[in-house]
Design an enzyme around this catalytic site. Structure first.
Site, short mmCIF file in Angstrom:
data_model
loop_
_atom_site.label_atom_id
_atom_site.label_comp_id
_atom_site.label_asym_id
_atom_site.label_seq_id
_atom_site.Cartn_x
_atom_site.Cartn_y
_atom_site.Cartn_z
N THR A 87 0.68 -1.15 -0.01
CA THR A 87 -0.04 -0.03 0.16
C THR A 87 0.81 1.34 0.09
O THR A 87 2.14 1.24 0.54
CB THR A 87 -0.66 0.07 1.13
OG1 THR A 87 -1.33 1.55 1.38
CG2 THR A 87 -0.15 -0.40 2.31
N ASP A 88 0.25 2.26 -0.45
CA ASP A 88 1.06 3.72 -0.54
C ASP A 88 0.91 4.00 0.98
O ASP A 88 2.04 5.08 1.26
CB ASP A 88 0.16 4.85 -1.40
CG ASP A 88 -1.15 5.11 -1.01
OD1 ASP A 88 -1.57 4.27 -0.14
OD2 ASP A 88 -1.69 5.61 -1.93
N GLU A 89 0.22 3.64 1.81
CA GLU A 89 0.39 4.16 3.37
C GLU A 89 1.78 3.92 3.89
O GLU A 89 1.99 4.34 4.89
CB GLU A 89 -0.87 3.45 4.05
CG GLU A 89 -2.18 3.80 3.77
CD GLU A 89 -3.29 3.32 4.53
OE1 GLU A 89 -2.91 3.22 5.82
OE2 GLU A 89 -4.36 3.18 4.00
N TYR A 93 -2.18 -0.82 11.02
CA TYR A 93 -2.26 -1.26 9.78
C TYR A 93 -0.87 -0.90 8.70
O TYR A 93 -0.12 -2.03 8.46
CB TYR A 93 -3.47 -0.98 9.06
CG TYR A 93 -3.34 -1.14 7.82
CD1 TYR A 93 -3.22 -2.46 7.11
CD2 TYR A 93 -3.44 -0.30 6.63
CE1 TYR A 93 -3.53 -2.77 5.58
CE2 TYR A 93 -3.50 -0.31 5.35
CZ TYR A 93 -3.14 -1.77 4.85
OH TYR A 93 -3.17 -2.11 3.41
N LYS A 119 2.18 -3.26 7.32
CA LYS A 119 2.39 -3.41 6.04
C LYS A 119 3.83 -2.91 5.43
O LYS A 119 4.64 -3.81 4.80
CB LYS A 119 1.50 -2.66 4.86
CG LYS A 119 0.02 -3.23 5.09
CD LYS A 119 -0.14 -4.44 4.40
CE LYS A 119 0.03 -4.50 2.98
NZ LYS A 119 -0.30 -5.97 2.30
P1 NAD Z 1 -9.61 -7.16 2.37
O1 NAD Z 1 -9.55 -7.10 3.66
O2 NAD Z 1 -10.89 -6.86 1.43
O3 NAD Z 1 -9.19 -8.80 1.84
C1 NAD Z 1 -8.31 -9.55 2.88
C2 NAD Z 1 -8.57 -10.95 2.55
O4 NAD Z 1 -7.58 -11.61 3.14
C3 NAD Z 1 -9.79 -11.65 3.08
O5 NAD Z 1 -10.32 -12.53 2.12
C4 NAD Z 1 -9.43 -12.37 4.22
O6 NAD Z 1 -10.17 -13.30 4.49
C5 NAD Z 1 -7.87 -12.76 3.81
N1 NAD Z 1 -7.33 -13.07 5.06
C6 NAD Z 1 -7.04 -12.19 6.34
N2 NAD Z 1 -6.15 -12.75 7.10
C7 NAD Z 1 -5.55 -14.03 6.48
C8 NAD Z 1 -4.86 -15.10 6.89
N3 NAD Z 1 -4.25 -14.86 8.04
N4 NAD Z 1 -4.78 -16.12 6.05
C9 NAD Z 1 -5.10 -16.21 4.87
N5 NAD Z 1 -6.23 -15.10 4.34
C10 NAD Z 1 -6.48 -14.04 5.13
O7 NAD Z 1 -8.24 -6.54 1.84
P2 NAD Z 1 -8.26 -5.81 0.56
O8 NAD Z 1 -8.85 -4.33 0.47
O9 NAD Z 1 -8.60 -6.77 -0.52
O10 NAD Z 1 -6.58 -5.87 0.53
C11 NAD Z 1 -5.96 -6.75 -0.30
C12 NAD Z 1 -4.34 -6.29 -0.22
O11 NAD Z 1 -4.29 -5.18 -0.78
C13 NAD Z 1 -3.78 -6.21 0.95
O12 NAD Z 1 -2.49 -6.61 1.25
C14 NAD Z 1 -4.01 -4.72 1.45
O13 NAD Z 1 -2.84 -4.39 2.26
C15 NAD Z 1 -3.51 -4.39 -0.19
N6 NAD Z 1 -3.91 -3.17 -0.57
C16 NAD Z 1 -5.34 -2.68 -0.50
C17 NAD Z 1 -5.73 -1.36 -1.01
C18 NAD Z 1 -7.09 -0.88 -0.93
O14 NAD Z 1 -7.67 0.24 -1.27
N7 NAD Z 1 -7.90 -1.74 -0.38
C19 NAD Z 1 -4.69 -0.43 -1.63
C20 NAD Z 1 -3.65 -0.96 -1.74
C21 NAD Z 1 -3.00 -1.90 -1.18
O1 DAU Z 2 -3.97 3.71 0.59
C1 DAU Z 2 -4.40 2.38 0.40
C2 DAU Z 2 -5.19 2.05 1.47
O2 DAU Z 2 -6.54 2.44 1.16
C3 DAU Z 2 -5.09 0.66 1.95
O3 DAU Z 2 -3.93 0.20 2.39
C4 DAU Z 2 -6.13 0.38 3.02
O4 DAU Z 2 -5.93 -1.45 2.96
C5 DAU Z 2 -7.60 0.69 2.56
O5 DAU Z 2 -8.36 0.26 3.49
C6 DAU Z 2 -7.52 2.14 2.30
O6 DAU Z 2 -7.03 2.67 3.57
P1 DAU Z 2 -7.95 4.07 4.05
O7 DAU Z 2 -7.83 4.31 5.54
O8 DAU Z 2 -7.62 5.32 3.08
O9 DAU Z 2 -9.34 3.68 3.31
P2 DAU Z 2 -11.05 3.77 4.37
O10 DAU Z 2 -11.81 3.37 2.93
O11 DAU Z 2 -10.85 3.31 5.48
O12 DAU Z 2 -10.94 5.58 4.15
C7 DAU Z 2 -10.78 6.04 3.13
C8 DAU Z 2 -10.83 7.68 3.67
O13 DAU Z 2 -12.39 8.03 4.07
C9 DAU Z 2 -9.98 8.07 4.96
O14 DAU Z 2 -9.87 9.53 4.75
C10 DAU Z 2 -11.06 8.03 5.87
C11 DAU Z 2 -12.33 8.35 5.53
N1 DAU Z 2 -13.61 7.86 6.00
C12 DAU Z 2 -13.88 6.42 6.12
C13 DAU Z 2 -14.85 5.91 6.57
C14 DAU Z 2 -15.04 4.40 6.53
C15 DAU Z 2 -14.78 8.60 6.13
O15 DAU Z 2 -14.80 9.80 6.11
N2 DAU Z 2 -15.93 7.94 6.77
C16 DAU Z 2 -16.07 6.64 6.68
O16 DAU Z 2 -16.98 6.11 7.20
#
Ligand code: NAD
Ligand code: DAU
Length: 332
Positions: A121-123, A148, A152
């Protein structure tokens, strides 16, 4: 690469990747997923059984990970605890899955000399000021803010060390915020869409000026396939689609696209340590590997995402009440 092990393939981005692989390649996929609250086997419904197999299991289970890794060409590692708000409430599963789980997979990739791609992630780079002209690049120093993002960051550093010390054939990608189908209703965009569907006012943390850099999950998938095919071992690639938007604008867009007044939302308690702005410079991926995003227009991508949640209520309905109870207990 004909046989892929996709960890976390029943989660949001992992399942989008499995759909993308089935539609765009001939590869066979084994999904290893613990099916935590965030995993949903239904996200893989409709995929051909002779191409996609779901194994329920934990990435910290070394024996299981070894058996599965031995039988594939490459491991694409999506599995993680992924939600910042949960990590502030209970960090332990984040350390277990994101750090120990990644270690377990790396050891298997090392043992069987398998190609490994780590999804991150960019975080890991922390946050930017709103007026900072710079964006994150592959050389931005790590500075994670939350439990989190720190786990990562730790997992990324494990991958780098396993490449350098043990010659594991790994690449890393760090992507910005994804949107699209199959995202859990705890996350910002699906939470607000499903709130509107349920007649609940959307909830904006703090002032809502925080900026996220949105990319459609399908573009993330095409970038990962590009890196798997053409990426240089040991390299990191940032994935982004120039999609910066502040949270307030996104909520207003959701409301207007769903036929509501654009100010029909509530400001709620801000997230502790809330990162202000993320922004990705994906020049390296575009110039060195020739990748381009297909979803240029956030507004139409958002409209199709809203339509998906409207027509797939059975997919998300059972998670909605528990998610909102959790947020309500924190004033969010
Ligand atoms: P998500 O929470 O939707 O999915 C995570 C999946 O991993 C789930 O299906 C869960 O059951 C599985 N999981 C969790 N713990 C596990 C374990 N111990 N063993 C096996 N499976 C397990 O997450 P996401 O948003 O799809 O993110 C997926 C990946 O992408 C993560 O590595 C996250 O850091 C990365 N990522 C997410 C975003 C975003 O915007 N959501 C952006 C950049 C990177
Ligand atoms: O940047 C990549 C990341 O993006 C991933 O690594 C994470 O797994 C993914 O969850 C996401 O992280 P964020 O914390 O940015 O996403 P989230 O959807 O939780 O929130 C997006 C933005 O919206 C953040 O600034 C918090 C805000 N927010 C979130 C929720 C759930 C609100 O204002 N209201 C809300 O109800």
């Amino acid at each position: 690469m004909q046989k892929l092990l996709v960890t976390g393939g029943a989660g949001f981005i992992g399942s989008n990747f499995v759909h993308h692989v089935v539609e765009n390649t001939d590869a066979h996929v084994t999904v290893l997923d613990k099916l935590t609250y965030a995993g949903n086997a239904a996200s893989l419904d409709g995929l051909p059984a002779d191409r996609v197999r779901l194994v329920k299991g934990d990435i910290v289970d070394a024996e299981l990970v070894d058996t599965l890794t031995a039988n594939v060409d490459a491991v694409i590692h999506y599995a993680a605890e992924s939600h910042n708000d949960n990590s502030l409430h209970d960090p332990k599963p984040f350390v277990d899955t994101n750090i120990i789980g990644t270690y377990t997979l790396l050891e298997a990739a090392r043992r069987y000399d398998r190609r490994f791609h780590h999804i991150s992630t960019d975080e890991v780079y922390g946050d930017l000021e709103l007026d900072d002209p710079e964006r994150f690049t592959e050389t931005t120093p790590y500075n994670p803010s939350s439990p989190y993002s720190s786990t990562k960051a730790g997992s990324d550093l494990l991958v780098r060390a396993w490449v350098r010390s043990f010659g594991v054939q790994a690449t890393i990608s760090n992507c910005s915020n994804n949107y699209g189908p199959y995202q859990h209703v705890e996350k910002f965009i699906p939470r607000q869409i499903t709130n509107v569907i349920r007649g609940i006012r959307p909830k904006l943390y703090g002032s809502g000026q925080n900026v996220r850099d949105w990319i459609h999950a399908d573009d993330h998938s095409s970038a990962v396939l590009t890196i798997l095919g053409k990426g240089v071992i040991g390299e990191t690639y940032l994935i982004g689609a120039d999609g910066e938007k502040d949270n307030r604008s996104v909520v207003e867009l959701i409301l207007t696209q769903m036929g509501q007044e654009s100010d029909a939302y509530d400001h709620v308690t801000d997230r502790a340590g809330h990162d202000l702005r993320y922004a990705i410079d994906s020049t390296k991926l575009r110039t060195e590997l020739g990748w381009l995003p297909a979803f240029g227009d956030f507004e139409s991508g958002l409209a199709s995402t809203i339509a998906w949640y409207q027509t797939n209520e059975p997919w998300w309905a059972s998670s909605k009440d528990a998610t909102e109870s959790f947020y309500a207990s924190k004033g969010q």
